[in-house]
Enzyme design. Structure first.
Site, PDB file in Angstrom:
ATOM      1  N   HIS A  65       0.937  -1.145  -0.159  1.00  0.00           N
ATOM      2  CA  HIS A  65       0.124  -0.149   0.050  1.00  0.00           C
ATOM      3  C   HIS A  65       0.824   1.690  -0.238  1.00  0.00           C
ATOM      4  O   HIS A  65       1.702   1.245   0.912  1.00  0.00           O
ATOM      5  CB  HIS A  65      -0.995   0.488   1.294  1.00  0.00           C
ATOM      6  CG  HIS A  65      -1.719  -0.886   1.185  1.00  0.00           C
ATOM      7  ND1 HIS A  65      -3.239  -0.706   1.240  1.00  0.00           N
ATOM      8  CD2 HIS A  65      -1.836  -2.681   1.814  1.00  0.00           C
ATOM      9  CE1 HIS A  65      -3.985  -1.989   0.668  1.00  0.00           C
ATOM     10  NE2 HIS A  65      -3.010  -2.814   1.285  1.00  0.00           N
ATOM     11  N   TYR A 126     -20.794  22.570  -3.373  1.00  0.00           N
ATOM     12  CA  TYR A 126     -20.187  23.662  -3.809  1.00  0.00           C
ATOM     13  C   TYR A 126     -20.286  24.005  -4.916  1.00  0.00           C
ATOM     14  O   TYR A 126     -21.105  24.979  -5.855  1.00  0.00           O
ATOM     15  CB  TYR A 126     -18.398  23.773  -4.126  1.00  0.00           C
ATOM     16  CG  TYR A 126     -17.622  24.820  -4.665  1.00  0.00           C
ATOM     17  CD1 TYR A 126     -17.568  26.034  -4.031  1.00  0.00           C
ATOM     18  CD2 TYR A 126     -17.373  24.742  -5.604  1.00  0.00           C
ATOM     19  CE1 TYR A 126     -17.514  26.941  -4.359  1.00  0.00           C
ATOM     20  CE2 TYR A 126     -17.070  25.948  -6.607  1.00  0.00           C
ATOM     21  CZ  TYR A 126     -16.748  27.215  -5.890  1.00  0.00           C
ATOM     22  OH  TYR A 126     -15.723  28.239  -6.563  1.00  0.00           O
ATOM     23  N   GLN A 130     -22.753  26.753  -6.879  1.00  0.00           N
ATOM     24  CA  GLN A 130     -22.730  28.602  -7.882  1.00  0.00           C
ATOM     25  C   GLN A 130     -23.987  28.172  -8.442  1.00  0.00           C
ATOM     26  O   GLN A 130     -23.725  28.753  -8.968  1.00  0.00           O
ATOM     27  CB  GLN A 130     -21.638  27.665  -8.418  1.00  0.00           C
ATOM     28  CG  GLN A 130     -20.455  27.449  -7.465  1.00  0.00           C
ATOM     29  CD  GLN A 130     -19.325  29.101  -6.365  1.00  0.00           C
ATOM     30  OE1 GLN A 130     -19.776  30.079  -7.597  1.00  0.00           O
ATOM     31  NE2 GLN A 130     -19.322  28.635  -5.840  1.00  0.00           N
TER      32      GLN A 130
END
Length: 133
Positions: A65, A126, A130
């Protein structure tokens, strides 16, 4: 995560992370002892050469990983190939037993996920805000 929240290049500002996971061929548990230590050192060396920052690293006997911060100009496929190719070549040279046990060190496949500083929910909210502006 890293000390800098945002990074810059000539074209913009970014925060981009990749989480890679890959396994030895046939998922063999060969990543142990000195091989693990050397693999970690090689991954840090390659990251430095590529200009990416290792944010997290865990090597299990049958998987790796790697969590890195990278530029948006670095394709995930390119990064995965660089890390896997370099470590396979060096480890198989330094640990001949890996050559006799496996036709190649890594399986062909890998997993990658991208991450940034904000969640998908934050971005969606967001964008919706807008529309109302």
């Amino acid at each position: 995560m890293g000390s800098t929240r945002y990074k810059k290049h000539a074209g913009g500002v970014y925060t981009l992370y990749y989480h890679f996971v890959w396994c030895p061929k046939y998922r063999r548990k060969v990543l142990q002892g000195a091989i693990t230590d050397r693999l970690k050192a090689l991954l840090y060396e390659k990251a430095n050469e590529l200009g990416v920052t290792v944010e997290g690293l865990e090597v299990l006997p049958d998987q790796v990983h790697l969590f890195i911060a990278a530029s948006p100009t670095d394709a995930p496929q390119y990064l995965a190939n660089q890390f896997k190719g370099y470590t396979s070549r060096v480890l198989r040279e330094e640990f001949p037993a890996l050559k006799s046990r496996l036709p190649s060190l890594w399986s062909r496949s890998y997993y990658v996920a991208s991450a940034g500083h904000v969640s998908a929910d934050t971005i969606q909210k967001y964008i919706e805000q807008q529309k109302r502006s």
